[in-house]
Write a protein that holds these residues in place. Structure first.
Motif, PDB file in Angstrom:
ATOM      1  N   UNK A 147       0.834  -1.188   0.000  1.00 57.55           N
ATOM      2  CA  UNK A 147       0.000   0.000   0.000  1.00 57.55           C
ATOM      3  C   UNK A 147       0.873   1.244   0.000  1.00 57.55           C
ATOM      4  N   UNK A 148       0.321   2.302  -0.561  1.00 57.08           N
ATOM      5  CA  UNK A 148       1.025   3.575  -0.562  1.00 57.08           C
ATOM      6  C   UNK A 148       0.418   4.475   0.505  1.00 57.08           C
ATOM      7  N   UNK A 149       1.305   5.019   1.361  1.00 51.49           N
ATOM      8  CA  UNK A 149       0.871   5.961   2.383  1.00 51.49           C
ATOM      9  C   UNK A 149       1.638   7.261   2.197  1.00 51.49           C
ATOM     10  N   UNK A 150       0.912   8.367   2.385  1.00 54.58           N
ATOM     11  CA  UNK A 150       1.560   9.670   2.252  1.00 54.58           C
ATOM     12  C   UNK A 150       1.231  10.500   3.483  1.00 54.58           C
ATOM     13  N   UNK A 151       2.278  11.233   3.975  1.00 55.48           N
ATOM     14  CA  UNK A 151       2.121  12.027   5.189  1.00 55.48           C
ATOM     15  C   UNK A 151       2.704  13.416   4.986  1.00 55.48           C
ATOM     16  N   UNK A 152       2.129  14.342   5.709  1.00 55.67           N
ATOM     17  CA  UNK A 152       2.766  15.638   5.868  1.00 55.67           C
ATOM     18  C   UNK A 152       3.633  15.543   7.127  1.00 55.67           C
ATOM     19  N   UNK A 153       4.945  15.455   6.950  1.00 56.59           N
ATOM     20  CA  UNK A 153       5.860  15.279   8.075  1.00 56.59           C
ATOM     21  C   UNK A 153       6.441  16.612   8.531  1.00 56.59           C
ATOM     22  N   UNK A 154       6.666  16.691   9.876  1.00 57.29           N
ATOM     23  CA  UNK A 154       7.430  17.792  10.467  1.00 57.29           C
ATOM     24  C   UNK A 154       8.603  17.173  11.222  1.00 57.29           C
ATOM     25  N   UNK A 155       9.826  17.548  10.823  1.00 56.45           N
ATOM     26  CA  UNK A 155      11.026  17.108  11.534  1.00 56.45           C
ATOM     27  C   UNK A 155      11.482  18.274  12.410  1.00 56.45           C
ATOM     28  N   UNK A 156      11.341  18.083  13.739  1.00 55.63           N
ATOM     29  CA  UNK A 156      11.608  19.168  14.695  1.00 55.63           C
ATOM     30  C   UNK A 156      12.847  18.817  15.553  1.00 55.63           C
ATOM     31  N   UNK A 175      19.328  23.499  26.013  1.00 59.10           N
ATOM     32  CA  UNK A 175      19.062  23.942  24.638  1.00 59.10           C
ATOM     33  C   UNK A 175      19.994  23.321  23.594  1.00 59.10           C
ATOM     34  N   UNK A 176      20.653  22.273  23.989  1.00 59.54           N
ATOM     35  CA  UNK A 176      21.448  21.558  22.986  1.00 59.54           C
ATOM     36  C   UNK A 176      20.547  20.567  22.249  1.00 59.54           C
ATOM     37  N   UNK A 177      20.884  20.333  20.970  1.00 59.75           N
ATOM     38  CA  UNK A 177      20.088  19.415  20.139  1.00 59.75           C
ATOM     39  C   UNK A 177      20.614  18.011  20.355  1.00 59.75           C
ATOM     40  N   UNK A 178      19.759  17.163  20.864  1.00 61.84           N
ATOM     41  CA  UNK A 178      20.171  15.779  21.109  1.00 61.84           C
ATOM     42  C   UNK A 178      19.481  14.778  20.202  1.00 61.84           C
ATOM     43  N   UNK A 179      18.543  15.257  19.426  1.00 62.23           N
ATOM     44  CA  UNK A 179      17.827  14.331  18.549  1.00 62.23           C
ATOM     45  C   UNK A 179      16.803  15.047  17.667  1.00 62.23           C
ATOM     46  N   UNK A 180      15.917  14.225  17.100  1.00 57.50           N
ATOM     47  CA  UNK A 180      14.888  14.729  16.172  1.00 57.50           C
ATOM     48  C   UNK A 180      13.521  14.223  16.611  1.00 57.50           C
ATOM     49  N   UNK A 181      12.564  15.110  16.648  1.00 64.32           N
ATOM     50  CA  UNK A 181      11.169  14.717  16.864  1.00 64.32           C
ATOM     51  C   UNK A 181      10.461  14.662  15.502  1.00 64.32           C
ATOM     52  N   UNK A 182       9.822  13.516  15.235  1.00 67.98           N
ATOM     53  CA  UNK A 182       9.092  13.347  13.962  1.00 67.98           C
ATOM     54  C   UNK A 182       7.592  13.367  14.259  1.00 67.98           C
ATOM     55  N   UNK A 183       6.881  14.277  13.606  1.00 68.64           N
ATOM     56  CA  UNK A 183       5.415  14.350  13.728  1.00 68.64           C
ATOM     57  C   UNK A 183       4.837  14.340  12.317  1.00 68.64           C
ATOM     58  N   UNK A 184       3.823  13.517  12.088  1.00 64.15           N
ATOM     59  CA  UNK A 184       3.234  13.440  10.743  1.00 64.15           C
ATOM     60  C   UNK A 184       1.742  13.217  10.772  1.00 64.15           C
ATOM     61  N   UNK A 185       1.062  13.697   9.728  1.00 64.18           N
ATOM     62  CA  UNK A 185      -0.385  13.467   9.576  1.00 64.18           C
ATOM     63  C   UNK A 185      -0.638  12.753   8.257  1.00 64.18           C
ATOM     64  N   UNK A 186      -1.558  11.807   8.294  1.00 66.34           N
ATOM     65  CA  UNK A 186      -1.871  10.983   7.122  1.00 66.34           C
ATOM     66  C   UNK A 186      -2.637  11.811   6.075  1.00 66.34           C
TER      67      UNK A 186
END
Length: 679
Positions: free
Chosen positions: A140-149, A156-167
């Motif tokens: 199946x094909x799935x498509x999302x609007x992703x936000x990489x935060x 305040x140091x960057x230790x990683x990435x938060x991924x949020x997405x909507x179908x």
């Protein structure tokens, strides 16, 4: 937990137990200190519950959510939705993203995540294809609007990435379908020979197919919205715009013939048509239009109309040329028949009269066919008494029926209203042709005319007319063609019985032009049955022919008539006719002289020939009406009796017309009717 006044009290304390030492450093007791930390504990619990609720919300949210830590993008937290999308199990925390999904190495994901972690700038993806379609056997094909935060620590140091997405799978698939549909529409319309347009609900063109652009040589930007006006013929622009604006405002289908300029600079005729596309509520969403090149058809139609017009003019001229001498032949024959004659002389004159009448009937048949063919045939809507009208027609056959020893039977339905509204002249013409046909081909036996009511309502009646004879009959293989022009049952029919084969053709065309139908049943040696059905309106008006025309107080001997006629024989004939009426008259040979006479003298009526030298009947009538402002009755004497000529007479101000050869009784009644009306 403490009890106070019998009630349970819950509290949270930090307890301190401090030993008490004596001088010998031996423990002699304990100091118990209790510090109330209830508020602090409850606050912490609230925070924990909030975190728990937040985590539950994230874990079970319809949005995809994950936290990736470190350079290797180790999964620190991932909710159920993103696991479902990625197609992975629950035990993924602590593993790197590329470890559980090695196929991501070939996608843009790693680079995007590295860029966000390196720059601290969030990335907002639009319609990013989900890795799920790349993992395992899931197709199946799935498509999302992703936000990489960027994931920030307390410092305040960057230790990683938060991924949020909507179908957005449904939206993407729907968009794909629309794009595919639009592509199909473009491919289809670009392959069509017509010029295709698509407009919004307000009439602004948003699409032109390739044919529009290629033919006109204009670009889409030049044509869009209302730019197509540039390609319109100046004479067609205003009516086209008015009709298009009307259609857009009302939702009515747009249908118009107009000229569009091609890139060579030539204007070609097109049939322009547009229909509204509506939703289920009837609201207009858009318009789809087509422009079909009909230039050759239009040119052919124009030529055909010119040919028809020329044919009409030819028939009109021929009618005039034939009727002019025929008028004299029949007129003087009638005059001579009123005198004392020998038996042989009377027979000769009767033969001349019969031949002239037959020739006149043939001319009328040809003209009627030409009028029907050109679409110029008109039908009157006048009151008439149907039984009396039919009886008058049947009387014409009394002599012939007696000569052939035939029996004529009339069956008239008593339920038919006595007065109807319709064209009694055309009805009589049809019955006359059918009766003539039956009398001609019946040698013994009987002829039956049946008039039967089919149905009626408050305003209309439908009547069936049937003529049945015991004549020679018609072969079965000729029944379907007997109504064709110049068609007769057998080759020898014309030689044996005469006729041109026009009568039945006229019957069919006259009936069908009025919305009726004709049928025929026949058998060789047993006879034929012709039937036709016509509808009439009911009427309470007294038929015009029953209105008293003659004025008892009017002295016909004192009527003064001005005649404009250039043919000497016709002048002599009209002189004899008017003399027999007891009228006073002056005869001139052109319209100019007629005007001079009218200025000098007083007349009750003018008989005006149409074709005259120096000033014809139309010109002189126009002068009498517009320059002299005279309302004197004018009757046209014309051998031209096509619908066009009759209408022209009325347009120039003539009150009536009498066709040549002149029927003396008709002329007499029309003169008296118009004079009485003008008094």
């Amino acid at each position: 937990h403490f009890l106070k006044d019998g009630n349970e009290f819950k509290g949270y304390f930090d307890f301190i137990y401090q030993p008490i030492f004596d001088y010998n450093k031996n423990v002699s007791g304990v100091i118990n200190v209790a510090i109330d930390v209830t508020d602090k504990v409850l606050a912490r619990k609230k925070i924990e519950e909030s975190d728990k609720r937040y985590n539950l919300m994230l874990m079970h949210s319809p949005f995809t959510f994950a936290v990736l830590k470190g350079k290797d993008l180790v999964i620190d937290l991932a909710n159920d939705q993103i696991k479902k999308v990625w197609g992975v199990g629950n035990e993924i925390e602590g593993k790197s993203l590329l470890e559980i999904m090695p196929d991501l190495k070939n996608t843009t994901f790693p680079a995007l995540l590295d860029e966000v972690r390196a720059t601290g700038i969030p990335f907002h993806g639009i319609e990013v294809q989900s890795p799920k379609s790349l993992h395992g056997d899931l197709k199946e094909e799935y498509f999302f609007n992703f936000v990489f935060q960027p994931y920030l620590e307390a410092d305040h140091t960057i230790s990683g990435i938060t991924i949020i997405g909507s179908d957005v799978t449904e939206q993407v698939i729907a968009k794909r379908k629309v794009e595919e549909s639009e592509l199909k529409f473009k491919l289809l319309t670009n392959s069509m020979p017509q010029k295709i347009t698509n407009t919004d609900k307000d009439g602004n063109v948003i699409f032109f197919n390739k044919q529009w652009l290629d033919d006109t040589g204009l670009t889409f930007e030049e044509l869009r919205d209302w730019g197509w006006e540039k390609a319109m013929h100046p004479d067609d622009l205003e009516p086209t715009l008015n009709n298009w604006k009307h259609s857009v405002a009302t939702g009515e289908v747009f249908d118009l013939e107009c000229r569009i300029q091609n890139k060579e600079g030539d204007y070609r005729w097109h049939l322009s048509r547009a229909v509204p596309i509506k939703d289920e509520t009837g609201k207009i969403l858009m318009w789809v239009g087509s422009n079909t090149d009909i230039h050759e058809l239009k040119e052919a139609k124009n030529k055909a109309e010119e040919v028809t017009k020329a044919k009409q003019q030819f028939l009109s001229n021929m009618s005039h040329e034939i009727r002019t001498p025929l008028n004299s032949i029949l007129g003087f024959t009638n005059v001579l028949l009123k005198t004392e004659l020998g038996r042989e002389q009377k027979e000769f004159l009767n033969a001349i009269q019969l031949s002239g009448t037959s020739l006149n009937a043939l001319i009328n048949d040809i003209l009627d066919l030409a009028k029907v063919d050109a679409g110029k045939m008109t039908f009157e809507k006048q009151s008439f008494e149907i039984r009396k009208s039919i009886s008058a027609i049947l009387h014409l056959f009394d002599l012939k029926i007696k000569e052939k020893n035939l029996e004529l039977i009339t069956e008239f339905d008593s339920e038919i209203p006595s007065i109807l509204l319709g064209d009694s002249i055309r009805l009589n013409q049809v019955i006359l042709n059918l009766m003539s046909n039956s009398v001609k081909f019946t040698h013994k036996g009987k002829i039956v005319l049946t008039v039967k009511l089919i149905n009626q309502d408050e305003n209309n009646v439908t009547v069936e007319f049937t003529v049945t004879d015991s004549g020679i009959g018609i072969p079965a293989n000729k029944i379907n063609s007997i109504f064709n022009l110049f068609e007769q049952a057998e080759i020898g029919t014309a030689n044996s019985y005469g006729g041109t084969g026009l009568g039945l053709a006229i019957v069919k065309q006259l009936i069908e032009a009025q919305g009726g139908s004709v049928s025929l049943k026949s058998k060789i040696g047993e006879g034929s049955t012709f039937s036709f059905v016509l509808a009439f309106a009911k009427s309470n008006l007294k038929p015009a022919e029953e209105i008293e025309i003659l004025n008892p107080e009017l002295s016909i001997n004192k009527l003064r008539v001005l005649v404009a006629e250039d043919v000497a024989l016709n002048q002599l004939l009209i002189k004899i006719i008017l003399s027999d009426y007891g009228f006073e008259f002056d005869i001139v040979d052109n319209g100019k002289t007629a005007i001079e006479k009218l200025i000098m003298n007083s007349y009750d009526i003018i008989l005006m020939d149409l074709q005259m030298p120096e000033m014809n009947g139309f010109e002189s009538t126009d002068y009498i009406r517009k320059t002299m402002n005279s309302s004197i009755p004018i009757i046209a004497l014309t051998a031209d009796v096509t619908t066009v000529d009759i209408e022209k007479c009325k347009n120039f101000g003539m009150d009536d017309y009498v066709s040549k050869p002149i029927n003396e009784k008709i002329l007499y009644n029309k003169i008296l009717e118009l004079v009485k009306r003008n008094q």
